[in-house]
Design a protein around this motif. Structure first.
Motif, mmCIF file in Angstrom:
data_model
loop_
_atom_site.group_PDB
_atom_site.id
_atom_site.type_symbol
_atom_site.label_atom_id
_atom_site.label_comp_id
_atom_site.label_asym_id
_atom_site.label_seq_id
_atom_site.Cartn_x
_atom_site.Cartn_y
_atom_site.Cartn_z
ATOM 1 N N PHE A 10 0.957 -1.202 -0.040
ATOM 2 C CA PHE A 10 -0.151 -0.080 0.077
ATOM 3 C C PHE A 10 0.978 1.384 0.061
ATOM 4 N N ASN A 11 1.817 1.304 0.638
ATOM 5 C CA ASN A 11 2.596 2.270 1.028
ATOM 6 C C ASN A 11 3.478 2.596 -0.327
ATOM 7 N N LYS A 12 3.911 1.554 -1.068
ATOM 8 C CA LYS A 12 4.611 1.689 -2.234
ATOM 9 C C LYS A 12 3.679 2.416 -3.168
ATOM 10 N N ARG A 13 2.533 1.682 -3.318
ATOM 11 C CA ARG A 13 1.581 2.350 -4.445
ATOM 12 C C ARG A 13 1.326 3.716 -4.116
ATOM 13 N N LEU A 14 1.184 4.258 -2.953
ATOM 14 C CA LEU A 14 0.862 5.416 -2.413
ATOM 15 C C LEU A 14 1.963 6.560 -2.667
ATOM 16 N N ALA A 15 2.920 6.236 -2.525
ATOM 17 C CA ALA A 15 4.173 6.922 -2.994
ATOM 18 C C ALA A 15 4.329 7.224 -4.410
ATOM 19 N N ASP A 55 4.174 0.098 -27.379
ATOM 20 C CA ASP A 55 5.424 0.608 -27.207
ATOM 21 C C ASP A 55 5.732 0.706 -25.662
ATOM 22 N N VAL A 56 4.649 1.398 -24.959
ATOM 23 C CA VAL A 56 4.791 1.325 -23.490
ATOM 24 C C VAL A 56 4.620 0.424 -22.451
ATOM 25 N N ALA A 57 3.622 -0.565 -22.935
ATOM 26 C CA ALA A 57 2.926 -1.444 -22.120
ATOM 27 C C ALA A 57 4.205 -2.637 -21.453
ATOM 28 N N PRO A 58 5.076 -3.176 -22.473
ATOM 29 C CA PRO A 58 6.199 -4.088 -21.781
ATOM 30 C C PRO A 58 6.658 -3.431 -20.570
ATOM 31 N N GLY A 59 7.346 -2.297 -20.677
ATOM 32 C CA GLY A 59 8.037 -1.581 -19.840
ATOM 33 C C GLY A 59 7.407 -1.364 -18.487
ATOM 34 N N VAL A 60 6.077 -0.800 -18.805
ATOM 35 C CA VAL A 60 5.183 -0.337 -17.637
ATOM 36 C C VAL A 60 4.776 -1.768 -16.854
ATOM 37 N N GLU A 61 4.554 -2.742 -17.467
ATOM 38 C CA GLU A 61 4.268 -4.176 -16.769
ATOM 39 C C GLU A 61 5.282 -4.527 -16.257
ATOM 40 N N THR A 62 6.407 -4.610 -16.542
ATOM 41 C CA THR A 62 7.722 -4.953 -15.944
ATOM 42 C C THR A 62 7.959 -4.250 -14.688
ATOM 43 N N SER A 63 7.839 -2.796 -14.571
ATOM 44 C CA SER A 63 7.911 -2.101 -13.593
ATOM 45 C C SER A 63 6.948 -2.552 -12.608
ATOM 46 N N PHE A 64 5.765 -2.773 -13.008
ATOM 47 C CA PHE A 64 4.496 -3.094 -11.981
ATOM 48 C C PHE A 64 4.775 -4.598 -11.307
ATOM 49 N N SER A 65 5.199 -5.377 -12.258
ATOM 50 C CA SER A 65 5.687 -6.579 -11.522
ATOM 51 C C SER A 65 6.609 -6.755 -10.527
ATOM 52 N N GLY A 78 6.550 2.658 -12.975
ATOM 53 C CA GLY A 78 5.491 2.102 -14.175
ATOM 54 C C GLY A 78 4.401 3.232 -14.209
ATOM 55 N N LEU A 79 4.158 4.094 -13.081
ATOM 56 C CA LEU A 79 3.178 5.207 -13.556
ATOM 57 C C LEU A 79 3.686 6.432 -14.202
ATOM 58 N N THR A 80 4.839 6.487 -13.856
ATOM 59 C CA THR A 80 5.583 7.941 -14.808
ATOM 60 C C THR A 80 5.717 7.463 -16.321
ATOM 61 N N SER A 81 5.861 6.132 -16.455
ATOM 62 C CA SER A 81 5.860 5.712 -17.873
ATOM 63 C C SER A 81 4.515 6.125 -18.524
ATOM 64 N N LEU A 82 3.547 5.978 -18.000
ATOM 65 C CA LEU A 82 2.212 5.875 -18.405
ATOM 66 C C LEU A 82 1.883 7.628 -19.023
ATOM 67 N N ALA A 83 2.774 8.326 -18.563
ATOM 68 C CA ALA A 83 2.553 9.889 -19.132
ATOM 69 C C ALA A 83 3.094 9.993 -20.536
ATOM 70 N N ALA A 84 3.665 8.952 -20.906
ATOM 71 C CA ALA A 84 4.032 9.048 -22.477
ATOM 72 C C ALA A 84 2.646 8.832 -23.417
ATOM 73 N N LEU A 85 1.483 8.399 -22.658
ATOM 74 C CA LEU A 85 0.397 8.078 -23.659
ATOM 75 C C LEU A 85 -0.405 9.350 -23.641
ATOM 76 N N THR A 138 -1.910 -0.117 -10.596
ATOM 77 C CA THR A 138 -1.121 0.515 -9.084
ATOM 78 C C THR A 138 -2.226 1.083 -8.135
ATOM 79 N N ALA A 139 -3.291 1.933 -8.950
ATOM 80 C CA ALA A 139 -4.229 2.612 -8.156
ATOM 81 C C ALA A 139 -5.379 3.096 -9.070
ATOM 82 N N ASP A 140 -6.335 3.612 -8.676
ATOM 83 C CA ASP A 140 -7.494 4.196 -9.630
ATOM 84 C C ASP A 140 -7.248 5.841 -9.598
ATOM 85 N N ILE A 141 -6.505 6.146 -10.633
ATOM 86 C CA ILE A 141 -5.865 7.584 -10.621
ATOM 87 C C ILE A 141 -7.003 8.210 -10.990
ATOM 88 N N SER A 142 -8.206 7.826 -11.364
ATOM 89 C CA SER A 142 -9.302 8.555 -11.998
ATOM 90 C C SER A 142 -9.924 9.405 -10.874
#
Length: 688
Positions: A560-565, A620-630, A637-644, A682-686
């Motif tokens: 939880f703490n890692k996700r929140l950070a 292009d982005v998903a593999p790196g994002v999913e590796t970070s999350f796993s 991972g979340l920062t990488s999503l900004a590229a979308l 990671t979280a519901d950023i909505s």
């Protein structure tokens, strides 16, 4: 009388409860402030004053008169106020009577919607003479007094008998009658140094004239004097006094004219664990133990007298005579306790109930032992030490010292364990099992101690939830909220990767058939999730960020703490707002779709440039994002999503998701489903 003056209110009483004095005075001031503001009386400042035998409120530049008010009272429409002959109807006459006028005195209000009767008047403002008694009664009524008392033949009720009442506006007494008293200008002097009454000549001189009568009525000034005297004494004795604001407040509430003095006791008492000596000095006698620079207790204590004696040695001697029997009791109990080992006290725990439905302290100790061993195995700690500490965790409750000085449970367990020859890790765990005791308190140091502390807290949580006794409102007799926060802090700050649900299930299994709530594990888990908000809000994290993670329901505090950070860092990105809005839009669209799952994206059905571009960017982005999350690298991972962001914006601007062609429509839902799975990992950023 001038329109503005300083005002003083004082209620003189018998000695007020010291632990309640500050709260009573602050509440009285708050009540007065509310009354003045509701009455629209202007003032520059309001402050509370308090001493053992008085509560007071001082108002600076208080306005004496309310301002006059212009009021308008609209009556019935003119068309219904008069009959065909021009005579006033009953409705009009009744309205006029209510306004205190003749119907002929009414004016008219005319606008686009019609015409009505109107009465304009000026209501003169009331004076403080007319208002003050109501202010005083209302302010006293709302004071937090759980058990008011009566005295003599009086019907009045208050927390203590009252003797004097001052309500002075400048140098004038404003007449008020309350609690059987009529207001005047007389206050009480110091009980010993000034036995008579003190005549207050002006609101401005209230504090100064009481000071001449040996009463420091200003709480903060009195406390400042105590601290200054204590500092001087400590400097002269090469000693320190540990900060204890609660004790300092209590002592400040006990004296009108503080005089700090030093007493001594025989060094032989220092053979007793200093925590027991400190406890009896502070809790029983309200003394301040004096320590050396290393935190070791000196054979000295500092105390605050309420009299300035011509023979301070006599006052010191009297206090030394009082403390010696207390220290002698502690010494006797300690020496007696050492003759019996903690292990041999286990059987005595069978006679003490933890909770009627959950069994004895002996049973609780056995459950803690088993659960502590289980946790130790999960965090690479010594299982045998954890189990041993868990088994002995409550045995010091049966010792004479702890029965006499209950607040040092656990602490004495450590001393007795070392005396018995137990391992130092086990002894430390006995003390640290109760940590943290309050917000910001220290945590257990060793993993074995963490295991015991977590086991104790989980046993209580699961047990009490397991018999359906949930905390309600401010009622939490088993301190379950504090236990939950303690669990969260230990897991996060000690970086222990443990699963809430797994520990709750293990704890529940140890109760046998004692639990009646079949949903206990989920109830405990949901309760723990709810405590994250309280924990992180105390650290300045916004509710939206906390809830974004909470929606994912992580079963690990560390996770939880890692996700929140990660969400905190993500929220700082310039793209975060647009991405959060896009995620919300994705969620809304998908929530209206009856499909519960989506097939893979079919590239042959892509026709719009924006959707082709988005799909390519996702790949292009998903593999790196999913590796970070796993790998638990949520921030990365979340920062990488900004590229979308650019491709998502173009997609929503130029693509109709709900296309008439069912295949194309389903394929576009699949694109959104893929986006949602990335964003929601990671979280519901909505919710940001």
């Amino acid at each position: 009388m001038t329109m503005k003056e300083n005002f003083i209110f004082e209620l003189g009483t018998e000695e007020l409860p010291p632990k309640a004095l500050k709260k009573l005075a602050q509440s009285l001031m708050s009540g007065f402030e509310t009354q003045l503001k509701n009455a629209e009386l202007e003032f520059d400042a309001i402050n509370w004053l308090a001493a053992p035998r008085r509560l007071a409120v001082k108002v600076t530049n208080l306005q004496f008169n309310q301002a006059d008010k212009a009021v308008e009272k609209r009556g019935p429409a003119v068309s219904s106020a008069f009959d065909a002959d021009g005579n006033a109807t009953k409705a009009a006459l009744g309205w006029a009577r209510g306004c205190g006028i003749d119907i002929s005195e009414a004016t008219r209000l005319k606008n686009d919607k019609g015409e009505w009767l109107l009465h304009k008047a000026t209501v003169p403002g009331k004076t403080l003479n007319e208002l003050l008694e109501g202010f005083v009664k209302a302010s006293l009524k709302q004071l937090p007094i759980p058990k008011p008392m009566r005295w003599g033949a009086n019907d009045a009720e208050f927390i203590r008998p009252v003797h004097t009442l001052i309500t002075m506006f400048g140098d004038k007494v404003i007449p008020v009658e309350v609690l059987g008293l009529s207001s005047g200008n007389l206050s009480q002097g110091h009980r010993f140094h000034h036995r008579g009454k003190v005549a207050i000549s002006h609101a401005d001189s209230y504090e100064a004239e009481l000071k001449e009568a040996h009463v420091l009525v200003n709480f903060d000034e009195r406390q400042s004097s105590i601290k200054s005297q204590m500092t001087s004494i400590c400097t002269a004795n090469n000693a320190v006094v540990k900060d204890d604001q609660d004790l300092l407040d209590e002592v400040t509430s006990l004296v009108e004219w503080p005089v700090a003095l030093v007493g001594t006791f025989e060094e032989k008492f220092l053979e007793v664990p200093q925590e027991a000596l400190i406890y009896t000095m502070k809790d029983d006698q309200k003394y301040f133990p004096m320590l050396d620079e290393n935190g070791n207790l000196l054979p000295k204590f500092l105390f605050i007298s309420n009299i300035e004696s011509k023979q301070p040695s006599a006052v010191i001697e009297g206090n030394e005579k009082v403390i010696r029997p207390r220290l002698a009791d502690a010494e006797f109990f300690y020496n007696t306790d050492k003759k019996t080992s903690l292990e041999s006290r286990l059987s005595s725990l069978e006679s003490v109930l933890f909770q009627k439905q959950l069994g004895t302290l002996k049973e609780k100790s056995e459950r803690i032992s088993s659960l502590a061993g289980f946790i130790a195995g999960k965090v690479d700690a010594n299982e045998e030490h954890a189990k041993r500490a868990g088994l002995l965790s409550k045995t010091d409750l049966m010792t004479e010292v702890v029965m006499e000085f209950t607040d040092i449970q656990g602490i004495m367990g450590k001393y007795y364990a070392l005396n018995d020859g137990e391992d130092a890790v086990v002894a430390d765990a006995l003390y640290q099992q109760y940590l943290p005791k309050f917000a910001g308190d220290e945590l257990p140091t060793s993993k074995e101690a963490c295991a015991v502390a977590l086991a104790d807290k989980f046993d209580t949580l699961v047990g009490i939830f397991g018999i359906g006794q949930f905390p309600k409102g401010d009622k939490d007799p088993f301190a379950l909220r504090r236990a939950a926060i303690g669990i969260i802090r230990i897991m996060i700050e000690k970086e222990l990767e443990l699963d809430f649900k797994e520990l709750a299930e293990q704890a529940a299994s140890l109760f046998g058939d004692k639990l009646t709530n079949d949903n206990v594990v989920n109830d405990v888990f949901d309760f723990m999730l709810g405590r994250f908000e309280a924990h992180y809000r105390d650290h300045g994290v916004s509710v939206e960020v906390i809830r974004a993670v909470e929606i994912k329901k992580p079963t690990s505090a560390l996770d939880f703490n890692k996700r929140l950070a990660a969400v905190v860092e993500f929220a700082k990105l310039p793209e975060s707002s647009a991405l959060a809005a896009a995620n919300k839009r994705v969620n809304n669209i998908l929530s209206k779709n009856s499909q519960s799952s989506f097939s893979d994206i079919d590239k042959t059905l892509l026709s719009e440039a924006a959707e082709i571009s988005l799909v390519n960017k996702i790949e292009d982005v998903a593999p790196g994002v999913e590796t970070s999350f796993s790998n638990g690298k949520y921030s990365e991972g979340l920062t990488s999503l900004a590229a979308l962001q650019t491709e998502i914006d173009l997609f929503f601007d130029g693509v109709m998701v709900n296309d008439e062609n069912e295949a194309i429509r389903s394929n576009r839902y699949a694109i959104l489903g893929r986006l949602q799975s990335l964003f929601m990992h990671t979280a519901d950023i909505s919710v940001l």
